[in-house]
Design a protein around this motif. Structure first.
Motif, PDB file in Angstrom:
ATOM      1  N   PRO A   6       0.833  -1.211   0.000  1.00  0.00           N
ATOM      2  CA  PRO A   6       0.000   0.000   0.000  1.00  0.00           C
ATOM      3  C   PRO A   6       0.868   1.262   0.000  1.00  0.00           C
ATOM      4  O   PRO A   6       1.928   1.294   0.614  1.00  0.00           O
ATOM      5  N   LEU A   7       0.417   2.256  -0.695  1.00  0.00           N
ATOM      6  CA  LEU A   7       1.075   3.560  -0.792  1.00  0.00           C
ATOM      7  C   LEU A   7       2.408   3.538  -1.541  1.00  0.00           C
ATOM      8  O   LEU A   7       3.155   4.509  -1.510  1.00  0.00           O
ATOM      9  N   LYS A   8       2.716   2.437  -2.207  1.00  0.00           N
ATOM     10  CA  LYS A   8       3.988   2.331  -2.943  1.00  0.00           C
ATOM     11  C   LYS A   8       4.139   3.463  -3.954  1.00  0.00           C
ATOM     12  O   LYS A   8       5.184   4.117  -3.999  1.00  0.00           O
ATOM     13  N   SER A  13       6.590   8.450  -5.699  1.00  0.00           N
ATOM     14  CA  SER A  13       6.376   9.816  -6.198  1.00  0.00           C
ATOM     15  C   SER A  13       7.067  10.848  -5.309  1.00  0.00           C
ATOM     16  O   SER A  13       7.646  11.815  -5.810  1.00  0.00           O
ATOM     17  N   ILE A  14       7.017  10.645  -4.006  1.00  0.00           N
ATOM     18  CA  ILE A  14       7.694  11.564  -3.073  1.00  0.00           C
ATOM     19  C   ILE A  14       9.208  11.495  -3.277  1.00  0.00           C
ATOM     20  O   ILE A  14       9.881  12.528  -3.338  1.00  0.00           O
TER      21      ILE A  14
END
Length: 177
Positions: A6-8, A13-14
């Motif tokens: 999750p949130l990969k 992107s960050i």
């Protein structure tokens, strides 16, 4: 790069966005973290070479991580099915991707070195450009140029360029072998 979680995509992107962090902003961030009132102020490393290394780390890590992640994603997609058919475990896959592509990782290290050695703002903010302690070559070039001592600034520039060329030639020789 090869594991789904999750949130990969947001994390990647960050990291990608941080590749463009201006060095003075990285220096300011580092200053806030290591100043006496910051969370790591107790270490007392502000205006030391260690602080300069931390600032350089903040600058070059996202660049190197982005290049490594992209390289591994591309390589893994080419060999994913074959590796799974041989029963390769995640650790085996990671070892394979790291060992077989060691030349590209050396090249990525050179890119990180080039970014770090060309940086001036962050080093001055957290290092203070203290003579014989935290003044690096880029800070000395800027200082000597502002004092009108162009000859010394040029000499130091030649040294810096020579170091970069030597490292690049070593990389080129390493890639041929």
């Amino acid at each position: 790069a090869i594991k789904k979680f999750p949130l990969k995509n947001i994390i990647i992107s960050i990291i990608n966005a941080l590749t463009a962090i201006p060095p003075v902003c990285a220096g300011l961030l580092c200053y806030i973290i290591i100043s006496r009132t910051g969370p790591f102020g107790w270490m007392g490393i502000l205006y030391t070479p260690i602080a300069m290394m931390v600032a350089q780390f903040i600058i070059i890590t996202p660049i190197m991580m982005t290049l490594i992640i992209r390289n591994i994603q591309e390589e893994y997609s080419l060999f994913e099915e074959e590796l799974k058919s041989y029963g390769a475990k995640l650790n085996d896959t990671i070892k394979l991707l790291l060992i077989n592509k060691h030349k590209i990782y050396f090249t990525i290290s050179i890119i990180g070195f080039g970014r770090a050695v060309s940086e001036y703002g962050a080093a001055v903010i957290v290092g203070g450009s203290i003579d014989h302690l935290t003044r690096n070559i880029t800070a000395t070039i800027a200082l000597e140029t502002s004092k009108g001592n162009i000859y010394l600034a040029l000499q130091l520039g030649v040294v810096l360029i020579a170091i970069s060329f030597v490292i690049s030639f070593i990389n080129q020789i390493n890639n041929k072998n």
